[in-house]
Design a protein around this motif. Structure first.
Motif, PDB file in Angstrom:
ATOM      1  N   LYS A 131       0.832  -1.207   0.000  1.00 26.98           N
ATOM      2  CA  LYS A 131       0.000   0.000   0.000  1.00 26.98           C
ATOM      3  C   LYS A 131       0.864   1.253   0.000  1.00 26.98           C
ATOM      4  O   LYS A 131       0.547   2.237  -0.675  1.00 26.98           O
ATOM      5  CB  LYS A 131      -0.946   0.007   1.197  1.00 26.98           C
ATOM      6  N   ILE A 132       1.951   1.237   0.761  1.00 34.51           N
ATOM      7  CA  ILE A 132       2.851   2.398   0.799  1.00 34.51           C
ATOM      8  C   ILE A 132       3.483   2.604  -0.566  1.00 34.51           C
ATOM      9  O   ILE A 132       3.529   3.727  -1.086  1.00 34.51           O
ATOM     10  CB  ILE A 132       3.912   2.245   1.908  1.00 34.51           C
ATOM     11  N   LYS A 133       3.956   1.527  -1.194  1.00 30.82           N
ATOM     12  CA  LYS A 133       4.597   1.651  -2.513  1.00 30.82           C
ATOM     13  C   LYS A 133       3.606   2.146  -3.565  1.00 30.82           C
ATOM     14  O   LYS A 133       3.950   2.990  -4.403  1.00 30.82           O
ATOM     15  CB  LYS A 133       5.213   0.320  -2.927  1.00 30.82           C
ATOM     16  N   LEU A 134       2.384   1.649  -3.543  1.00 29.53           N
ATOM     17  CA  LEU A 134       1.365   2.128  -4.485  1.00 29.53           C
ATOM     18  C   LEU A 134       1.041   3.598  -4.231  1.00 29.53           C
ATOM     19  O   LEU A 134       0.829   4.368  -5.174  1.00 29.53           O
ATOM     20  CB  LEU A 134       0.099   1.280  -4.376  1.00 29.53           C
ATOM     21  N   SER A 135       1.028   3.978  -2.965  1.00 31.58           N
ATOM     22  CA  SER A 135       0.751   5.368  -2.608  1.00 31.58           C
ATOM     23  C   SER A 135       1.876   6.292  -3.057  1.00 31.58           C
ATOM     24  O   SER A 135       1.627   7.421  -3.492  1.00 31.58           O
ATOM     25  CB  SER A 135       0.533   5.502  -1.101  1.00 31.58           C
ATOM     26  N   SER A 159       0.105   2.529  14.086  1.00 28.40           N
ATOM     27  CA  SER A 159      -0.924   3.385  13.487  1.00 28.40           C
ATOM     28  C   SER A 159      -0.435   4.824  13.396  1.00 28.40           C
ATOM     29  O   SER A 159      -0.677   5.512  12.410  1.00 28.40           O
ATOM     30  CB  SER A 159      -2.214   3.327  14.297  1.00 28.40           C
ATOM     31  N   SER A 160       0.269   5.273  14.414  1.00 26.87           N
ATOM     32  CA  SER A 160       0.808   6.634  14.428  1.00 26.87           C
ATOM     33  C   SER A 160       1.808   6.838  13.290  1.00 26.87           C
ATOM     34  O   SER A 160       1.801   7.874  12.620  1.00 26.87           O
ATOM     35  CB  SER A 160       1.466   6.912  15.776  1.00 26.87           C
ATOM     36  N   GLU A 161       2.668   5.855  13.082  1.00 23.58           N
ATOM     37  CA  GLU A 161       3.641   5.949  11.983  1.00 23.58           C
ATOM     38  C   GLU A 161       2.931   5.981  10.630  1.00 23.58           C
ATOM     39  O   GLU A 161       3.333   6.730   9.731  1.00 23.58           O
ATOM     40  CB  GLU A 161       4.620   4.781  12.036  1.00 23.58           C
ATOM     41  N   LEU A 162       1.879   5.191  10.485  1.00 27.41           N
ATOM     42  CA  LEU A 162       1.135   5.169   9.230  1.00 27.41           C
ATOM     43  C   LEU A 162       0.432   6.502   8.985  1.00 27.41           C
ATOM     44  O   LEU A 162       0.358   6.969   7.847  1.00 27.41           O
ATOM     45  CB  LEU A 162       0.147   4.010   9.211  1.00 27.41           C
ATOM     46  N   GLU A 163      -0.037   7.145  10.040  1.00 34.17           N
ATOM     47  CA  GLU A 163      -0.637   8.468   9.909  1.00 34.17           C
ATOM     48  C   GLU A 163       0.409   9.485   9.463  1.00 34.17           C
ATOM     49  O   GLU A 163       0.140  10.339   8.617  1.00 34.17           O
ATOM     50  CB  GLU A 163      -1.280   8.898  11.225  1.00 34.17           C
ATOM     51  N   THR A 164       1.618   9.374   9.996  1.00 30.70           N
ATOM     52  CA  THR A 164       2.714  10.271   9.618  1.00 30.70           C
ATOM     53  C   THR A 164       3.109  10.037   8.159  1.00 30.70           C
ATOM     54  O   THR A 164       3.355  10.992   7.412  1.00 30.70           O
ATOM     55  CB  THR A 164       3.929  10.068  10.544  1.00 30.70           C
ATOM     56  N   ILE A 165       3.161   8.779   7.751  1.00 23.27           N
ATOM     57  CA  ILE A 165       3.480   8.448   6.361  1.00 23.27           C
ATOM     58  C   ILE A 165       2.404   9.016   5.438  1.00 23.27           C
ATOM     59  O   ILE A 165       2.711   9.626   4.399  1.00 23.27           O
ATOM     60  CB  ILE A 165       3.634   6.919   6.179  1.00 23.27           C
ATOM     61  N   ALA A 166       1.145   8.834   5.811  1.00 28.48           N
ATOM     62  CA  ALA A 166       0.043   9.366   4.999  1.00 28.48           C
ATOM     63  C   ALA A 166       0.168  10.880   4.861  1.00 28.48           C
ATOM     64  O   ALA A 166       0.004  11.419   3.757  1.00 28.48           O
ATOM     65  CB  ALA A 166      -1.292   8.985   5.622  1.00 28.48           C
ATOM     66  N   SER A 226      17.103   6.578   3.485  1.00 28.84           N
ATOM     67  CA  SER A 226      16.494   5.632   2.543  1.00 28.84           C
ATOM     68  C   SER A 226      16.674   4.203   3.026  1.00 28.84           C
ATOM     69  O   SER A 226      15.764   3.380   2.910  1.00 28.84           O
ATOM     70  CB  SER A 226      17.114   5.783   1.152  1.00 28.84           C
ATOM     71  N   GLN A 227      17.860   3.920   3.567  1.00 27.00           N
ATOM     72  CA  GLN A 227      18.153   2.562   4.029  1.00 27.00           C
ATOM     73  C   GLN A 227      17.268   2.162   5.203  1.00 27.00           C
ATOM     74  O   GLN A 227      16.713   1.068   5.223  1.00 27.00           O
ATOM     75  CB  GLN A 227      19.622   2.430   4.422  1.00 27.00           C
ATOM     76  N   SER A 228      17.130   3.043   6.184  1.00 27.21           N
ATOM     77  CA  SER A 228      16.330   2.685   7.361  1.00 27.21           C
ATOM     78  C   SER A 228      14.856   2.536   6.994  1.00 27.21           C
ATOM     79  O   SER A 228      14.181   1.623   7.476  1.00 27.21           O
ATOM     80  CB  SER A 228      16.510   3.688   8.499  1.00 27.21           C
ATOM     81  N   PHE A 229      14.354   3.415   6.114  1.00 31.36           N
ATOM     82  CA  PHE A 229      12.958   3.307   5.708  1.00 31.36           C
ATOM     83  C   PHE A 229      12.744   2.047   4.872  1.00 31.36           C
ATOM     84  O   PHE A 229      11.746   1.348   5.034  1.00 31.36           O
ATOM     85  CB  PHE A 229      12.520   4.560   4.947  1.00 31.36           C
ATOM     86  N   GLY A 230      13.701   1.724   4.016  1.00 38.07           N
ATOM     87  CA  GLY A 230      13.620   0.498   3.217  1.00 38.07           C
ATOM     88  C   GLY A 230      13.565  -0.741   4.094  1.00 38.07           C
ATOM     89  O   GLY A 230      12.821  -1.690   3.809  1.00 38.07           O
ATOM     90  N   GLN A 231      14.337  -0.738   5.178  1.00 36.24           N
ATOM     91  CA  GLN A 231      14.318  -1.873   6.113  1.00 36.24           C
ATOM     92  C   GLN A 231      12.947  -1.998   6.777  1.00 36.24           C
ATOM     93  O   GLN A 231      12.438  -3.095   6.956  1.00 36.24           O
ATOM     94  CB  GLN A 231      15.402  -1.711   7.182  1.00 36.24           C
ATOM     95  N   ARG A 232      12.368  -0.864   7.159  1.00 30.82           N
ATOM     96  CA  ARG A 232      11.031  -0.898   7.774  1.00 30.82           C
ATOM     97  C   ARG A 232       9.998  -1.435   6.792  1.00 30.82           C
ATOM     98  O   ARG A 232       9.113  -2.188   7.161  1.00 30.82           O
ATOM     99  CB  ARG A 232      10.606   0.496   8.244  1.00 30.82           C
ATOM    100  N   LEU A 233      10.130  -1.054   5.516  1.00 30.63           N
ATOM    101  CA  LEU A 233       9.210  -1.568   4.504  1.00 30.63           C
ATOM    102  C   LEU A 233       9.341  -3.083   4.366  1.00 30.63           C
ATOM    103  O   LEU A 233       8.350  -3.777   4.166  1.00 30.63           O
ATOM    104  CB  LEU A 233       9.448  -0.905   3.151  1.00 30.63           C
ATOM    105  N   LYS A 234      10.563  -3.579   4.494  1.00 34.17           N
ATOM    106  CA  LYS A 234      10.769  -5.035   4.391  1.00 34.17           C
ATOM    107  C   LYS A 234      10.076  -5.778   5.523  1.00 34.17           C
ATOM    108  O   LYS A 234       9.505  -6.846   5.310  1.00 34.17           O
ATOM    109  CB  LYS A 234      12.264  -5.363   4.383  1.00 34.17           C
ATOM    110  N   THR A 235      10.114  -5.217   6.720  1.00 35.75           N
ATOM    111  CA  THR A 235       9.466  -5.885   7.849  1.00 35.75           C
ATOM    112  C   THR A 235       7.966  -5.647   7.833  1.00 35.75           C
ATOM    113  O   THR A 235       7.202  -6.493   8.296  1.00 35.75           O
ATOM    114  CB  THR A 235      10.018  -5.400   9.211  1.00 35.75           C
TER     115      THR A 235
END
Length: 69
Positions: free
Chosen positions: A6-10, A43-50, A29-38
């Motif tokens: 969903k994040i990649k499509l967004s 919910s708070s992080e997803l709100e921040t990403i949105a 980029s590396q740390s965010f890429g690692q989080r995407l892998k896991t």
């Protein structure tokens, strides 16, 4: 559909790269890429990403009577 997908499509919809999203979140980029892998985000992080994507994140349990929790 899982959260990383969903994040990649967004990112594609918002026309920004993963590196740009990471920058907007104050991450490398590396740390965010690692989080995407896991795929583990609060919910708070997803709100921040949105917010960084210019979107709104909604996560609800919706009951037959229309109640959202």
């Amino acid at each position: 559909m899982d959260i990383p997908t969903k994040i990649k499509l967004s990112e594609a919809y918002a026309k920004i790269s993963e590196a740009e999203l990471a920058r907007r979140l104050g991450k490398t980029s590396q740390s965010f890429g690692q989080r995407l892998k896991t795929g583990k985000f609060t919910s708070s992080e997803l709100e921040t990403i949105a917010d960084a994507l210019g979107a709104k994140f909604e996560c609800n349990f919706v009951f037959p009577d229309g109640t959202k929790i």
